[in-house]
Design a protein around this motif. Structure first.
Motif, PDB file in Angstrom:
ATOM      1  N   TYR A  79      98.237  47.084  21.987  1.00 26.43           N
ATOM      2  CA  TYR A  79      97.023  46.941  21.174  1.00 26.43           C
ATOM      3  C   TYR A  79      97.053  45.628  20.400  1.00 26.43           C
ATOM      4  CZ  TYR A  79      93.409  47.814  17.698  1.00 26.43           C
ATOM      5  OH  TYR A  79      92.286  47.707  16.909  1.00 26.43           O
ATOM      6  N   LYS A  80      98.192  45.345  19.797  1.00 26.61           N
ATOM      7  CA  LYS A  80      98.297  44.115  18.996  1.00 26.61           C
ATOM      8  C   LYS A  80      98.153  42.879  19.880  1.00 26.61           C
ATOM      9  CE  LYS A  80     101.165  41.921  15.473  1.00 26.61           C
ATOM     10  NZ  LYS A  80     102.415  42.026  14.678  1.00 26.61           N
ATOM     11  N   ALA A  81      98.768  42.928  21.074  1.00 24.87           N
ATOM     12  CA  ALA A  81      98.667  41.782  21.979  1.00 24.87           C
ATOM     13  C   ALA A  81      97.230  41.569  22.448  1.00 24.87           C
ATOM     14  CB  ALA A  81      99.592  41.991  23.173  1.00 24.87           C
ATOM     15  N   LEU A  82      96.551  42.663  22.770  1.00 27.00           N
ATOM     16  CA  LEU A  82      95.164  42.559  23.225  1.00 27.00           C
ATOM     17  C   LEU A  82      94.251  42.074  22.111  1.00 27.00           C
ATOM     18  CD1 LEU A  82      93.092  42.995  25.442  1.00 27.00           C
ATOM     19  CD2 LEU A  82      92.973  45.402  24.802  1.00 27.00           C
ATOM     20  N   SER A  83      94.465  42.599  20.898  1.00 26.89           N
ATOM     21  CA  SER A  83      93.647  42.174  19.760  1.00 26.89           C
ATOM     22  C   SER A  83      93.856  40.699  19.454  1.00 26.89           C
ATOM     23  CB  SER A  83      93.980  43.038  18.542  1.00 26.89           C
ATOM     24  OG  SER A  83      93.229  42.625  17.420  1.00 26.89           O
ATOM     25  N   ARG A  84      95.104  40.235  19.484  1.00 21.78           N
ATOM     26  CA  ARG A  84      95.380  38.825  19.205  1.00 21.78           C
ATOM     27  C   ARG A  84      94.825  37.929  20.309  1.00 21.78           C
ATOM     28  NH1 ARG A  84      99.366  38.378  15.212  1.00 21.78           N
ATOM     29  NH2 ARG A  84      98.757  39.942  13.644  1.00 21.78           N
ATOM     30  N   HIS A  85      94.911  38.405  21.549  1.00 21.28           N
ATOM     31  CA  HIS A  85      94.375  37.604  22.656  1.00 21.28           C
ATOM     32  C   HIS A  85      92.864  37.415  22.498  1.00 21.28           C
ATOM     33  CE1 HIS A  85      93.381  36.239  26.689  1.00 21.28           C
ATOM     34  NE2 HIS A  85      92.537  37.260  26.794  1.00 21.28           N
ATOM     35  N   LEU A  86      92.145  38.487  22.196  1.00 20.60           N
ATOM     36  CA  LEU A  86      90.703  38.372  22.008  1.00 20.60           C
ATOM     37  C   LEU A  86      90.360  37.497  20.808  1.00 20.60           C
ATOM     38  CD1 LEU A  86      89.585  42.046  22.754  1.00 20.60           C
ATOM     39  CD2 LEU A  86      89.130  40.035  24.151  1.00 20.60           C
ATOM     40  N   SER A  87      91.103  37.658  19.727  1.00 17.03           N
ATOM     41  CA  SER A  87      90.837  36.866  18.527  1.00 17.03           C
ATOM     42  C   SER A  87      91.032  35.383  18.791  1.00 17.03           C
ATOM     43  CB  SER A  87      91.745  37.339  17.390  1.00 17.03           C
ATOM     44  OG  SER A  87      91.494  36.605  16.215  1.00 17.03           O
ATOM     45  N   ALA A  89      90.902  33.906  21.742  1.00  8.78           N
ATOM     46  CA  ALA A  89      89.879  33.449  22.685  1.00  8.78           C
ATOM     47  C   ALA A  89      88.545  33.228  21.989  1.00  8.78           C
ATOM     48  CB  ALA A  89      89.732  34.471  23.819  1.00  8.78           C
ATOM     49  N   PHE A  90      88.196  34.095  21.043  1.00 12.91           N
ATOM     50  CA  PHE A  90      86.969  33.907  20.285  1.00 12.91           C
ATOM     51  C   PHE A  90      87.038  32.645  19.419  1.00 12.91           C
ATOM     52  CE2 PHE A  90      86.211  38.782  20.310  1.00 12.91           C
ATOM     53  CZ  PHE A  90      85.715  38.693  21.595  1.00 12.91           C
ATOM     54  N   LYS A  91      88.211  32.385  18.888  1.00 15.36           N
ATOM     55  CA  LYS A  91      88.375  31.205  18.033  1.00 15.36           C
ATOM     56  C   LYS A  91      88.224  29.918  18.835  1.00 15.36           C
ATOM     57  CE  LYS A  91      91.634  29.029  14.839  1.00 15.36           C
ATOM     58  NZ  LYS A  91      92.967  29.142  14.198  1.00 15.36           N
ATOM     59  N   LEU A  92      88.776  29.905  20.052  1.00 15.30           N
ATOM     60  CA  LEU A  92      88.725  28.705  20.889  1.00 15.30           C
ATOM     61  C   LEU A  92      87.415  28.596  21.670  1.00 15.30           C
ATOM     62  CD1 LEU A  92      92.375  28.809  22.296  1.00 15.30           C
ATOM     63  CD2 LEU A  92      91.488  27.372  20.446  1.00 15.30           C
ATOM     64  N   GLY A  93      86.616  29.667  21.685  1.00 17.97           N
ATOM     65  CA  GLY A  93      85.376  29.644  22.456  1.00 17.97           C
ATOM     66  C   GLY A  93      85.596  29.759  23.950  1.00 17.97           C
ATOM     67  N   ALA A  94      86.670  30.443  24.346  1.00 21.12           N
ATOM     68  CA  ALA A  94      87.003  30.533  25.767  1.00 21.12           C
ATOM     69  C   ALA A  94      85.985  31.342  26.544  1.00 21.12           C
ATOM     70  CB  ALA A  94      88.397  31.147  25.924  1.00 21.12           C
ATOM     71  N   TYR A  95      85.299  32.276  25.885  1.00 23.01           N
ATOM     72  CA  TYR A  95      84.350  33.143  26.574  1.00 23.01           C
ATOM     73  C   TYR A  95      82.912  32.657  26.461  1.00 23.01           C
ATOM     74  CZ  TYR A  95      88.071  36.611  27.064  1.00 23.01           C
ATOM     75  OH  TYR A  95      89.227  37.258  27.398  1.00 23.01           O
ATOM     76  N   LEU A  96      82.676  31.541  25.807  1.00 18.15           N
ATOM     77  CA  LEU A  96      81.308  31.054  25.651  1.00 18.15           C
ATOM     78  C   LEU A  96      80.720  30.636  26.998  1.00 18.15           C
ATOM     79  CD1 LEU A  96      81.574  28.940  22.375  1.00 18.15           C
ATOM     80  CD2 LEU A  96      80.460  31.148  22.676  1.00 18.15           C
ATOM     81  N   LYS A  97      79.468  30.927  27.176  1.00 21.84           N
ATOM     82  CA  LYS A  97      78.805  30.633  28.447  1.00 21.84           C
ATOM     83  C   LYS A  97      78.805  29.145  28.749  1.00 21.84           C
ATOM     84  CE  LYS A  97      74.435  31.155  28.317  1.00 21.84           C
ATOM     85  NZ  LYS A  97      73.084  31.780  28.250  1.00 21.84           N
ATOM     86  N   ASP A 232      73.287  33.999  19.094  1.00 23.85           N
ATOM     87  CA  ASP A 232      74.244  32.905  18.991  1.00 23.85           C
ATOM     88  C   ASP A 232      75.636  33.513  19.097  1.00 23.85           C
ATOM     89  OD1 ASP A 232      75.731  30.705  18.498  1.00 23.85           O
ATOM     90  OD2 ASP A 232      74.780  30.160  16.594  1.00 23.85           O
ATOM     91  N   PHE A 233      76.246  33.411  20.267  1.00 32.43           N
ATOM     92  CA  PHE A 233      77.529  34.062  20.485  1.00 32.43           C
ATOM     93  C   PHE A 233      78.653  33.372  19.729  1.00 32.43           C
ATOM     94  CE2 PHE A 233      75.318  36.212  23.862  1.00 32.43           C
ATOM     95  CZ  PHE A 233      75.967  37.420  23.939  1.00 32.43           C
ATOM     96  N   THR A 234      78.462  32.132  19.336  1.00 37.87           N
ATOM     97  CA  THR A 234      79.488  31.481  18.518  1.00 37.87           C
ATOM     98  C   THR A 234      79.640  32.203  17.184  1.00 37.87           C
ATOM     99  OG1 THR A 234      78.970  29.345  19.539  1.00 37.87           O
ATOM    100  CG2 THR A 234      80.196  29.310  17.466  1.00 37.87           C
ATOM    101  N   LYS A 235      78.518  32.532  16.557  1.00 35.68           N
ATOM    102  CA  LYS A 235      78.562  33.276  15.292  1.00 35.68           C
ATOM    103  C   LYS A 235      79.014  34.719  15.516  1.00 35.68           C
ATOM    104  CE  LYS A 235      74.899  30.512  13.164  1.00 35.68           C
ATOM    105  NZ  LYS A 235      73.543  30.522  12.552  1.00 35.68           N
ATOM    106  N   LEU A 236      78.583  35.319  16.635  1.00 35.43           N
ATOM    107  CA  LEU A 236      78.991  36.693  16.920  1.00 35.43           C
ATOM    108  C   LEU A 236      80.499  36.783  17.144  1.00 35.43           C
ATOM    109  CD1 LEU A 236      76.124  37.847  19.323  1.00 35.43           C
ATOM    110  CD2 LEU A 236      76.458  38.490  16.932  1.00 35.43           C
ATOM    111  N   PHE A 237      81.063  35.812  17.852  1.00 36.71           N
ATOM    112  CA  PHE A 237      82.504  35.819  18.088  1.00 36.71           C
ATOM    113  C   PHE A 237      83.282  35.594  16.791  1.00 36.71           C
ATOM    114  CE2 PHE A 237      82.078  34.433  22.800  1.00 36.71           C
ATOM    115  CZ  PHE A 237      81.762  35.734  23.139  1.00 36.71           C
ATOM    116  N   LYS A 238      82.736  34.762  15.924  1.00 40.58           N
ATOM    117  CA  LYS A 238      83.402  34.528  14.642  1.00 40.58           C
ATOM    118  C   LYS A 238      83.419  35.789  13.802  1.00 40.58           C
ATOM    119  CE  LYS A 238      83.236  31.599  10.518  1.00 40.58           C
ATOM    120  NZ  LYS A 238      82.506  30.501   9.812  1.00 40.58           N
TER     121      LYS A 238
END
Length: 274
Positions: A79-87, A89-97, A232-238
């Motif tokens: 759980y911790k690894a998955l949560s940190r990975h998503l966090s 990725a959201f910070k770096l914008g890896a999932y942005l279209k 705005d997915f940038t704000k949503l990811f933040k």
């Protein structure tokens, strides 16, 4: 019989056959017809690109992870690894279209008036509203031209005098019983009263509902939500990063002491040896 008593009215049966029934039948058929026209005008939703689907699914994945954090089936380390990975990725914008933002550039939502998809939705909504409004305007003009001033039916239940202006439109007869209904008023009664019949035959989500025409402007559409700014997915990811951090503090593994719980449930738990 009192001299001041109002005279009784007797309707010609031809009014029932050639005015009352035709108006009702025409309104029913027009409602059904416009429902199917709206269905034909509705274009299928455009497919999202692979990057757009990935962007939405990443946010949904994080939301599901947070929703199950208080009793999560995922072990703590995973759980911790998955949560940190998503966090991260959201910070770096890896999932942005459109890919990660360049430098300190702040992404802004697409202007709704320049987005082709939004403009298509606006045009489809206006066409739908024209199909919904124009038939009612034609029917009202038809009734006013051919049947203005006609008295069609008498309601079988008593009403207060306050209903007179609603039931006897286009008729100037102060002494007439309030239960008599004029042709124009019968149109408005059908406009709102046939919705139950449409829901019975066409389903609850039908386009024959005429009452919406009275509360919506000609350019208000079922897809009016597209007139707003796109997400705005940038704000949503933040914001999702902050929510993930809060969820980590509420994390509880559903498998904690699972063996003890099973033994206790079946009465096989051995007594403690102090």
């Amino acid at each position: 019989m009192s001299v001041d008593a109002p005279a009784s009215l007797y309707l010609d049966p031809q009014i029932r056959d050639w005015v009352l029934f035709p108006i009702t039948l025409v309104m029913i058929l027009v409602g059904v017809l416009r429902h199917y026209i709206v269905v034909l005008l509705q274009s299928p939703p455009k497919k999202l690109s692979r990057a757009g689907v990935r962007e939405q699914r990443a946010l949904l994945r994080s939301q599901i992870l947070r929703a199950t954090s208080s009793k999560s089936p995922i072990p703590p380390a995973h759980y911790k690894a998955l949560s940190r990975h998503l966090s991260d990725a959201f910070k770096l914008g890896a999932y942005l279209k459109d890919g990660p933002p360049n430098g300190d550039a702040v992404s802004s939502a697409t202007n709704a008036l320049t987005d082709p998809a939004t403009m298509d939705g606006m045009m489809a909504g206006m066409k739908t509203q024209l199909v919904m409004m124009v038939p009612q305007m034609i029917i009202m003009g038809w009734i006013n031209f051919f049947f203005q001033g006609f008295v069609l039916i008498k309601l079988p239940f008593p009403l207060t005098f306050g209903f007179k202006s609603m039931l006897q439109r286009s008729i100037d007869a102060p002494d007439m019983d309030v239960r008599w209904v004029s042709s124009l008023s019968w149109y408005f009664l059908n406009l709102f009263g046939l919705n139950g019949l449409y829901r019975l035959f066409l389903g609850g989500d039908n386009s024959a509902d005429s009452s919406r025409d009275m509360t919506m402007s000609p350019f208000a559409s079922a897809g009016a939500a597209q007139l707003g700014q796109p997400q705005d997915f940038t704000k949503l990811f933040k914001a999702e990063r902050d929510n993930l951090e809060l969820s980590e503090g509420q994390y509880a593994w559903a498998g904690e002491e699972l063996d003890v719980k099973v033994l206790r449930k079946y009465g096989k738990l051995l007594p403690r040896l102090d």
